[in-house]
Design a protein around this motif. Structure first.
Motif, short mmCIF file in Angstrom:
data_model
loop_
_atom_site.label_atom_id
_atom_site.label_comp_id
_atom_site.label_asym_id
_atom_site.label_seq_id
_atom_site.Cartn_x
_atom_site.Cartn_y
_atom_site.Cartn_z
N ARG A 85 -50.67 -80.60 -32.09
CA ARG A 85 -50.19 -81.75 -32.87
C ARG A 85 -51.03 -81.94 -34.14
NH1 ARG A 85 -47.38 -86.80 -30.58
NH2 ARG A 85 -47.34 -88.20 -32.38
N GLU A 86 -52.34 -81.85 -33.99
CA GLU A 86 -53.22 -82.01 -35.14
C GLU A 86 -53.03 -80.86 -36.12
OE1 GLU A 86 -56.00 -83.60 -37.73
OE2 GLU A 86 -54.82 -84.47 -36.10
N ALA A 87 -52.81 -79.64 -35.60
CA ALA A 87 -52.60 -78.49 -36.47
C ALA A 87 -51.35 -78.68 -37.33
CB ALA A 87 -52.49 -77.22 -35.64
N LEU A 88 -50.26 -79.14 -36.72
CA LEU A 88 -49.02 -79.36 -37.49
C LEU A 88 -49.17 -80.53 -38.44
CD1 LEU A 88 -46.24 -78.77 -34.80
CD2 LEU A 88 -47.13 -77.19 -36.53
N ARG A 89 -49.91 -81.56 -38.03
CA ARG A 89 -50.13 -82.71 -38.91
C ARG A 89 -50.91 -82.29 -40.16
NH1 ARG A 89 -52.45 -85.80 -35.58
NH2 ARG A 89 -50.73 -87.18 -35.02
N VAL A 90 -51.94 -81.48 -39.96
CA VAL A 90 -52.75 -81.02 -41.10
C VAL A 90 -51.90 -80.18 -42.05
CG1 VAL A 90 -54.62 -79.46 -41.76
CG2 VAL A 90 -54.97 -81.12 -39.92
N LEU A 91 -51.11 -79.26 -41.52
CA LEU A 91 -50.24 -78.45 -42.37
C LEU A 91 -49.26 -79.31 -43.15
CD1 LEU A 91 -49.47 -75.45 -39.99
CD2 LEU A 91 -50.71 -75.33 -42.16
N ALA A 92 -48.69 -80.33 -42.50
CA ALA A 92 -47.72 -81.21 -43.16
C ALA A 92 -48.37 -81.97 -44.31
CB ALA A 92 -47.12 -82.17 -42.15
N HIS A 93 -49.52 -82.55 -44.07
CA HIS A 93 -50.18 -83.34 -45.11
C HIS A 93 -50.69 -82.45 -46.25
CE1 HIS A 93 -50.17 -87.47 -43.56
NE2 HIS A 93 -50.28 -86.95 -42.36
N ARG A 94 -51.14 -81.25 -45.92
CA ARG A 94 -51.57 -80.34 -46.98
C ARG A 94 -50.38 -79.86 -47.81
NH1 ARG A 94 -56.89 -78.32 -46.53
NH2 ARG A 94 -56.31 -76.45 -47.70
N THR A 95 -49.21 -79.71 -47.17
CA THR A 95 -48.00 -79.34 -47.91
C THR A 95 -47.62 -80.48 -48.87
OG1 THR A 95 -47.20 -78.00 -46.07
CG2 THR A 95 -45.58 -78.68 -47.72
N ARG A 96 -47.68 -81.70 -48.39
CA ARG A 96 -47.37 -82.86 -49.25
C ARG A 96 -48.31 -82.93 -50.44
NH1 ARG A 96 -49.51 -88.05 -49.48
NH2 ARG A 96 -48.13 -89.54 -50.57
N ARG A 97 -49.60 -82.76 -50.20
CA ARG A 97 -50.57 -82.85 -51.30
C ARG A 97 -50.36 -81.72 -52.30
NH1 ARG A 97 -54.03 -84.70 -47.05
NH2 ARG A 97 -54.88 -82.60 -46.71
N THR A 123 -46.49 -69.77 -42.09
CA THR A 123 -45.55 -69.70 -40.97
C THR A 123 -46.26 -69.32 -39.68
OG1 THR A 123 -43.75 -69.09 -42.46
CG2 THR A 123 -43.44 -68.60 -40.12
N GLU A 124 -47.17 -68.36 -39.78
CA GLU A 124 -47.95 -67.95 -38.60
C GLU A 124 -48.76 -69.12 -38.05
OE1 GLU A 124 -49.98 -65.74 -35.64
OE2 GLU A 124 -48.12 -65.34 -36.74
N ALA A 125 -49.38 -69.89 -38.91
CA ALA A 125 -50.19 -71.03 -38.46
C ALA A 125 -49.32 -72.06 -37.77
CB ALA A 125 -50.91 -71.65 -39.66
N ARG A 126 -48.11 -72.28 -38.30
CA ARG A 126 -47.21 -73.27 -37.70
C ARG A 126 -46.75 -72.82 -36.32
NH1 ARG A 126 -43.67 -73.28 -41.62
NH2 ARG A 126 -44.79 -74.88 -42.81
N LEU A 127 -46.37 -71.56 -36.21
CA LEU A 127 -45.90 -71.05 -34.92
C LEU A 127 -47.05 -70.89 -33.92
CD1 LEU A 127 -43.35 -68.34 -36.12
CD2 LEU A 127 -42.84 -70.62 -35.25
N ALA A 128 -48.21 -70.47 -34.42
CA ALA A 128 -49.36 -70.28 -33.53
C ALA A 128 -49.80 -71.60 -32.92
CB ALA A 128 -50.51 -69.65 -34.31
N ALA A 129 -49.62 -72.70 -33.66
CA ALA A 129 -50.00 -74.01 -33.12
C ALA A 129 -49.20 -74.35 -31.88
CB ALA A 129 -49.80 -75.08 -34.20
N LEU A 130 -47.95 -73.90 -31.84
CA LEU A 130 -47.05 -74.23 -30.73
C LEU A 130 -46.99 -73.13 -29.68
CD1 LEU A 130 -44.21 -75.64 -32.97
CD2 LEU A 130 -45.46 -76.99 -31.27
N ASP A 131 -47.50 -71.97 -30.00
CA ASP A 131 -47.40 -70.83 -29.09
C ASP A 131 -48.08 -71.13 -27.75
OD1 ASP A 131 -46.72 -68.20 -28.36
OD2 ASP A 131 -48.74 -67.51 -28.85
N GLY A 132 -47.38 -70.83 -26.69
CA GLY A 132 -47.91 -71.06 -25.36
C GLY A 132 -47.56 -72.40 -24.76
#
Length: 228
Positions: A85-97, A123-132
């Motif tokens: 959850r934190e990984a996806l949140r960080v990616l989202a906020h960094r995309t916005r900035r 894309t890898e970071a987004r999928l890796a956050a949810l993998d497993g």
């Protein structure tokens, strides 16, 4: 063959490479939007003939792909969180900035996946956050859902900023100017839900609105991941 796979030509007589071309294109877009970017204008900024650029980039669409990938490097965090959850949140906020720094990015988000090295890494970071945490199809749908929210929210925010610049009115100024019309329409009784929102709703800034909506989307993803 993609632009990333195609070898670059010799740099003479004016030293050129794709990195210099993309840096110049990003600067032009930051100054005047995507409409300010053309191979001719990029060549002019680099003091090179426009035809020289075609040895490195075949079309303006390829140039846009390279520009997006360049900015994608700003989205990748230096460290990855072990919490999905934190990984996806960080990616989202960094995309916005990144989009607020490069407003033209909002016009290019949400299309075909970015195939450059930085785009693939995001894309890898987004999928890796949810993998497993779920089967691959659930992971893909979850990642798509979060990306769709982030893209839509960013486009809405950028559109509001552009409207403010175009009209010279801040959101508050616009609301004040539109007040008599809105008040009259609400007084007809035809829009009771809207009237309640206008009179009783709490106004929040863009960052708070983005963060709240993102948390709600992540709550929905968490509920899906929790299902057996």
């Amino acid at each position: 063959m993609t632009v990333w796979d195609r070898p670059e030509p010799p740099t003479r007589p004016v030293p050129l490479d794709r990195e210099r071309i993309v840096t110049a294109a990003v600067a032009l877009a930051d100054e005047g939007g995507l409409e300010a970017v053309s191979l001719r204008k990029v060549a002019g900024r680099l003091n090179a003939g426009p035809m020289r650029l075609y040895g490195y980039i075949s079309t303006k669409e390829e140039l846009f792909d390279l520009m997006v990938d360049e900015v994608q490097a700003e989205i990748l965090p230096e460290e990855r969180s072990g919490d999905w959850r934190e990984a996806l949140r960080v990616l989202a906020h960094r995309t916005r900035r990144a989009a607020l720094r490069h407003e033209w990015l909002a016009d290019l988000l949400g299309g075909r996946p970015s195939l450059g090295p930085n785009g693939l890494a995001v894309t890898e970071a987004r999928l890796a956050a949810l993998d497993g945490h779920a089967d691959i199809d659930t992971v893909l749908r979850a990642a798509e859902t979060v990306s769709a929210y982030v893209t839509g929210a960013i486009r809405r925010e950028i559109a509001a900023l552009r409207a403010e610049r175009a009209t010279g009115l801040s959101d508050r100024d616009w609301q004040r100017a539109s007040g008599p019309h809105v008040t009259g329409m609400l007084a007809t009784g035809r829009f009771p839900a809207l009237a309640k929102a206008v009179h009783d709703g709490t106004e929040v800034d863009a960052e708070t609105s983005f963060a709240t909506g993102l948390d709600w989307v992540l709550d929905a993803v968490a509920a899906k991941l929790a299902r057996p």
